[in-house]
Design an enzyme around this catalytic site. Structure first.
Site, PDB file in Angstrom:
ATOM      1  N   GLU A  49      25.209  88.218  -3.733  1.00 30.28           N
ATOM      2  CA  GLU A  49      25.776  88.238  -5.083  1.00 30.28           C
ATOM      3  C   GLU A  49      26.978  89.173  -5.183  1.00 30.28           C
ATOM      4  OE1 GLU A  49      24.297  88.930  -9.713  1.00 30.28           O
ATOM      5  OE2 GLU A  49      22.963  89.428  -8.049  1.00 30.28           O
ATOM      6  N   GLU A  73      20.517  85.366 -17.567  1.00 33.08           N
ATOM      7  CA  GLU A  73      20.460  86.794 -17.259  1.00 33.08           C
ATOM      8  C   GLU A  73      21.321  87.541 -18.272  1.00 33.08           C
ATOM      9  OE1 GLU A  73      20.332  89.161 -13.067  1.00 33.08           O
ATOM     10  OE2 GLU A  73      22.320  88.571 -13.744  1.00 33.08           O
TER      11      GLU A  73
END
Length: 272
Positions: free
Chosen positions: A155, A256
């Site tokens: 990520e 998220e």
């Protein structure tokens, strides 16, 4: 905004955190979701007791929710840490101790995506030393993920919020993906494309989707500014998810984002 055809899961480490961990899957199910994701749920402990792992598994099963994404141990998250695998000494040892624990738990609940946060730069440590350690640990994690038929996610975060984190662009994260795949020969490392983080870095989001959709293993969203639900900021999230689908991405999209002032359960009105 139209989000037709997208498959959404709820990140239970940022939403429903007003509830104890074991009550969150049921809360997500009550809000209409059958899939969830989690940061490593025990930030102080990479190797929790089996009873704690069994308790979370039972909570997921009882709620009828599938875990579709799980982070490896990443230190204090939320908090000052942004991963452990590139940190020499105790933290990277804790990451290694967590690899089989996290992988075995993922296998037990049918989770096939494991996210490994790279970790911050350490003052006084040669970045090349950290990068070599990171590649070694990511290769171990990729092999463990492959053992259960899972992918390893890498990520990119954003520089304003994570100034010591070295992967603060899509190309930087994808470069690590490529290094891991070259090191293992498994081709199971993938890019975690977080539209909020990339927007905070000022990246051209449609161009990122065009360039990396085929190497994307998971997507996460929040609006910007504010990291709230879609529609609270200015990002064209529906258009970007549509572009991803047209480019062939058929995986999950993790929600998220920070809950609204009215609470987590009231944070999904945009879906209607």
């Amino acid at each position: 905004m139209s989000f037709s055809d997208a498959r959404f899961d709820v990140n239970l480490s940022i939403l429903f955190t007003e509830l104890p961990l074991l009550e969150r899957p049921a809360a997500a199910a009550a809000a209409g979701f059958d899939a969830v994701e989690l940061w490593w749920p025990w930030p102080d402990n990479p190797t929790p007791d089996q009873a704690e792992l069994d308790g979370l598994r039972s909570a997921l099963d009882a709620a009828g929710t599938r875990l579709v994404g799980l982070n490896f141990y990443a230190g204090q998250l939320p908090g000052p840490d942004r991963g452990a695998l590139s940190l020499p000494g105790t933290e990277s040892e804790r990451f290694r101790a967590n690899i089989d624990v996290a992988t075995d738990f993922a296998a037990s609940v049918g989770c096939t995506a494991l996210n490994a946060l790279y970790g911050n730069r350490v003052e006084g440590t040669d970045p090349a030393v950290q990068d070599a350690l990171a590649l070694e640990n990511l290769a171990l994690a990729a092999r463990a993920a492959d053992r259960i038929g899972a992918i390893l996610l890498i990520e990119a975060l954003n520089a304003p919020e994570s100034p010591l984190y070295p992967l603060v662009s899509a190309p930087a994260a994808v470069e690590v993906v490529d290094r891991v795949n070259a090191a293992t020969g498994l081709d199971n490392a993938r890019f975690l494309l977080d539209l909020y983080h990339l927007s905070m870095n000022g990246e051209d989001l449609p161009a990122v989707v065009d360039a990396y959709a085929d190497r994307t293993g998971h997507v996460q969203i929040a609006d910007n500014p504010g990291r709230g639900a879609p529609g609270t900021g200015t990002l064209p999230l529906a258009d970007l998810l549509s572009q991803l689908r047209k480019a062939g991405y058929a995986g999950w999209t993790g929600l998220e984002y920070k809950p609204s002032a009215a609470g987590s359960a009231a944070s999904f009105t945009w879906l209607s």
